[in-house]
Design an enzyme around this catalytic site. Structure first.
Site, mmCIF file in Angstrom:
data_model
loop_
_atom_site.group_PDB
_atom_site.id
_atom_site.type_symbol
_atom_site.label_atom_id
_atom_site.label_comp_id
_atom_site.label_asym_id
_atom_site.label_seq_id
_atom_site.Cartn_x
_atom_site.Cartn_y
_atom_site.Cartn_z
ATOM 1 C CG HIS A 1 -0.470 0.310 2.533
ATOM 2 N ND1 HIS A 1 -0.313 1.601 3.001
ATOM 3 C CD2 HIS A 1 -0.072 -0.492 3.535
ATOM 4 C CE1 HIS A 1 0.139 1.579 4.245
ATOM 5 N NE2 HIS A 1 0.300 0.310 4.592
ATOM 6 C CD GLU B 1 -3.120 -1.038 5.087
ATOM 7 O OE1 GLU B 1 -2.803 0.121 5.470
ATOM 8 O OE2 GLU B 1 -3.141 -2.004 5.860
ATOM 9 C CG ASP C 1 18.751 -8.156 -1.328
ATOM 10 O OD1 ASP C 1 19.701 -7.910 -0.551
ATOM 11 O OD2 ASP C 1 18.537 -7.497 -2.369
HETATM 12 N N1 DTR Z 1 -2.213 -2.675 9.457
HETATM 13 C C1 DTR Z 1 -0.912 -2.275 8.910
HETATM 14 C C2 DTR Z 1 0.209 -2.535 9.868
HETATM 15 C C3 DTR Z 1 0.215 -3.910 10.392
HETATM 16 C C4 DTR Z 1 -0.091 -4.290 11.639
HETATM 17 N N2 DTR Z 1 0.044 -5.646 11.763
HETATM 18 C C5 DTR Z 1 0.445 -6.138 10.571
HETATM 19 C C6 DTR Z 1 0.730 -7.450 10.181
HETATM 20 C C7 DTR Z 1 1.074 -7.659 8.862
HETATM 21 C C8 DTR Z 1 1.173 -6.596 7.965
HETATM 22 C C9 DTR Z 1 0.901 -5.269 8.374
HETATM 23 C C10 DTR Z 1 0.549 -5.069 9.677
HETATM 24 C C11 DTR Z 1 -0.923 -0.819 8.595
HETATM 25 O O1 DTR Z 1 -1.054 -0.024 9.520
HETATM 26 O O2 DTR Z 1 -0.730 -0.482 7.427
HETATM 27 ZN ZN ZN Z 2 -0.542 1.766 8.833
HETATM 28 ZN ZN ZN Z 3 0.830 -0.459 6.407
HETATM 29 CA CA CA Z 4 20.241 -5.866 -1.466
#
Ligand code: DTR
Ligand code: ZN
Ligand code: ZN
Ligand code: CA
Length: 449
Positions: A136, A182, A317
């Site tokens: 996102h 997102e 990577d």
């Molecule tokens: N919700 C996402 C951040 C986030 C929190 N826990 C996870 C686990 C896996 C991926 C992302 C996240 C945000 O604030 O964009």
């Molecule tokens: Zn976030």
């Molecule tokens: Zn995020």
């Molecule tokens: Ca690298």
């Protein structure tokens, strides 16, 4: 270097889990034969797969610098509906257009304002086997969102640019995406998946999500969803000797959920948000125990100073390794074999035991004539009951017990109508010895699609 498509193998080669307790995740996505380390996976990425290039950290960080400048020039953020978000889209799209991608700007409306998803297709590859990676691009309104999620956006962008630099001609079709809104509830990715025709959705063999991959006090988390994607990431990290943990708070919390909810195999990487790093985690990864993985999560201090370069470099990577491995592998075909050769002891007149074969990257349901090859070494085979368990737990009886069948060993191929079962998932062979005396073990078993 251009690989003529004709040199890529047509058939998915047979793969056998020699020692693995859980079978090799074998599928159209994962081309690598079982590898003990990323170097192995990279060096001998299996039939058709090629080793990924190093993704230059400087390139990834240059995108973060741009995102920071954009936020600074647009009210301090890159949030949905704000000028900083569209400016971020325009920056990323400009890079991709110049690199030869076919880009599409998808608009949607949320809370009365226009949002944008950016989709970039790399020309070529099997259009019926699409390997996707996305992140996102929007921030929260309180800051520039450099770790959340400039880091994921920049890693995906630089990996896409590496595909162009390599003029890669993968067996599968590569698609990259940057999602809007997102932070408001996976709005952009939900819009993309929900408006994708079912026929197009079915072509997506897997979706890889990067959301927060440069946290300043990083953990190294791998999503435990699609086995093939998970294996690609775990192999890479094993190759550099860095332990990983299963991502446990992710379900539903980022854009992979939009794809998972549509039945598409997903995976991803994460370095942590507001949760606190434990002492054990600090011992294995370094950093500060008792401190959040990212103390600036959703805050104005989420700037270019809020990034751990090592984590960002490693995850960039790792993504490239996954894309090269999963994208340049063979396409699943009828006749693909998924096998587990690990021995499993069968307790005499005791509890049932199981052996697992993980299938993923296939599309649709299993065939009406799914062949189940069984090899059980056991005296007086009449003691044994044998079942096939589908990923959803449905049991298909293959063999009943018999008080009169005194012959040894069950070596047979059964045909099961599994057309009501999704092909992808963990299939199990279940064996139980229901009579005293005589013992044995599961020697191997396999599914042929
Ligand atoms: N919700 C996402 C951040 C986030 C929190 N826990 C996870 C686990 C896996 C991926 C992302 C996240 C945000 O604030 O964009
Ligand atoms: Zn976030
Ligand atoms: Zn995020
Ligand atoms: Ca690298």
């Amino acid at each position: 270097m251009t690989i003529p498509r004709s040199s890529l193998p047509r058939r998915a080669p047979r793969r056998t889990a020699a020692a693995a307790v859980v079978a090799v995740a074998v599928a159209g996505l994962l081309a690598a034969s079982p590898a003990s380390s990323a170097e192995d996976a990279g060096d001998r990425a299996g039939a058709g797969a090629q080793a990924a290039p190093d993704i230059p950290l400087a390139g990834v960080k240059a995108h973060l610098t741009q995102f920071q400048s954009i936020a600074n020039a647009n009210g301090g953020n890159r949030a949905h509906g704000r000028t900083g978000y569209k400016a971020s889209i325009d920056y990323v799209r400009g890079k991709l257009d110049a690199a030869g991608f076919v880009t599409t700007l998808q608009q949607f409306t949320y809370s009365g304002t226009t949002g944008y998803n950016l989709i970039a297709d790399w020309p070529g590859g099997d259009a019926n086997q699409v390997v996707m990676a996305g992140a996102h691009l929007d921030s929260v309104s309180s800051g520039a969102g450099i770790n959340d999620n400039g880091s994921g956006s920049a890693a995906v962008l630089e990996t896409a640019l590496a595909v162009s630099r390599a003029q890669l001609q993968p067996a599968k079709h590569l698609r990259f995406a940057w999602w809007g809104a997102e932070e408001l509830g996976l709005v952009g990715s939900k819009h993309y998946v929900n408006t994708l025709p079912t026929t197009e959705r079915a072509k997506i063999a897997g979706y890889i999500n990067l959301d927060m991959v440069g946290s300043p006090n990083p953990g190294y988390f791998v999503y435990d969803d699609d086995p093939a994607i998970e294996k690609a990431f775990k192999d890479w990290y094993a190759g550099i000797g860095v332990p990983t943990e299963i991502e446990t708070e992710g379900d539903g919390r980022s854009d992979h959920a939009s794809f998972k909810n549509a039945g598409i195999p997903v995976g991803g990487l994460f370095t942590g948000a507001s949760r606190v790093k434990t002492a054990a985690q600090a011992t294995k990864w370094g950093g500060t125990a008792g401190q959040a993985f990212d103390r600036c999560y959703h805050s104005s201090c989420d700037t270019t100073s809020n990034i751990n370069d090592t984590a960002l470099d490693r995850n960039s990577d790792a993504l490239a390794h996954a894309i090269w491995t999963l994208g340049t592998g063979a396409t699943p075909e009828p006749g693909d074999v998924y096998e587990n050769t690990a021995d499993v002891a069968i307790p005499d007149n005791g509890a049932a035991v199981t052996s697992t074969v993980a299938v993923s990257g296939r599309t649709g349901n299993a065939p009406a004539a799914l062949r189940v090859g069984v090899d059980v070494k056991h005296t007086w085979r009449g003691d044994l009951v044998v079942d096939l368990l589908a990923p959803d737990g449905t049991a298909y009886r293959l063999k009943n017990s018999s008080s009169s069948d005194s012959a040894d060993n069950v070596v047979a191929t059964y045909t099961v109508d599994a057309s009501s079962e999704t092909a992808n998932g963990s299939w199990r062979l279940r064996v139980q010895d229901v009579a005293a005396q005589d013992t044995g073990y599961i020697d191997s078993w396999k599914l042929t699609f």
